[in-house]
Design an enzyme around this catalytic site. Sequence first.
Site, short mmCIF file in Angstrom:
data_model
loop_
_atom_site.label_atom_id
_atom_site.label_comp_id
_atom_site.label_asym_id
_atom_site.label_seq_id
_atom_site.Cartn_x
_atom_site.Cartn_y
_atom_site.Cartn_z
N CYS A 110 0.84 -1.21 0.00
CA CYS A 110 0.00 0.00 0.00
C CYS A 110 0.87 1.26 0.00
O CYS A 110 1.56 1.55 0.99
CB CYS A 110 -0.93 -0.03 1.20
SG CYS A 110 -1.80 1.53 1.52
N CYS A 128 0.00 3.94 2.66
CA CYS A 128 0.36 3.47 4.00
C CYS A 128 1.79 3.85 4.35
O CYS A 128 2.10 4.12 5.52
CB CYS A 128 0.22 1.95 4.08
SG CYS A 128 -1.46 1.33 3.85
#
Length: 303
Positions: free
Chosen positions: A45, A48
């Site tokens: 991600c 993230c």
Amino acid sequence: MLELDATPQAPADLIKDATDATFAADVIEASQTVPVIVDFWAPWCGPCKTLGPAIEAAVTKAGGRVKLVKVDVDANQAYAGQLQVQSIPTVYAFFQGRPVDGFQGALPPSEIDAFVEKIAALGGDPEAEGLSAAIEAADQMLEEGAVADAAETFAAILQEEPNSAPAYAGLVRSYLALDDVDQAEAILNGAPAEISDDPLLEAAHAQITLAREAANAGPVADLQAAVEADPANHQARFDLAIALHANGQVEESVDQLLELFRRDREWNDGAAKAQLFTIFDAREAKDPIVLNGRRKLSSLIFA
């Protein structure tokens, strides 16, 4: 003797990785005392990788008032499923075992800081709570007669929080209990200007005034006899009130001052009323003697 460094300390494990197996302990149980932020993320991600370090920095800056737990949703899907995490990054905040706030997606650093501070505030201020507990303990020492320990504790509190009106007031009361009125007054005079009008310090000033009067109080029996011989002897009645208060007979002192006010409210520039207010100011507002005295005085004023 209370140790101030016994106040809650910042947890050593501010930031940790959790699994489905440890989630209950790391989040649910831990959040009973300290708010816990959970960052659901995954290695692939992109957002993230930006959000994670920003939250870690904000949590570190909070100094132990909040914890961060990171959960890799690829490896740990149980709690992510229960919390209906449908996209990442997703952040949940827990306090006292329950989710209380959260957001999805990346946020600007300023919004992350604000979010972390809001969650940290749910748990209160450990330092303030520690000082409050120390003041309560010192008050208890003073009440139980451990005056030297109480004074030492109040002084230590002032080293931690120089603007603590309760600690200044407590230290004044400690020296009054030691019959050191001069030192009590010196401590009060040394209080910072910004707290000089705090009700606790105003009460301390009244307590010092009463202590100085007590040092010069005459014998209760002699003054009582003088008042009984001549009820119109206002000076004797006033002196009797001072002596009664010095003898710990506060309610009786108030009664004599009320009687003096009833007889001649203007005597000696209203000395009876002024003395009543000094006694009232030196005690807690909810003290029955204060409540009853103020009510009786009001009845006389508006009679």
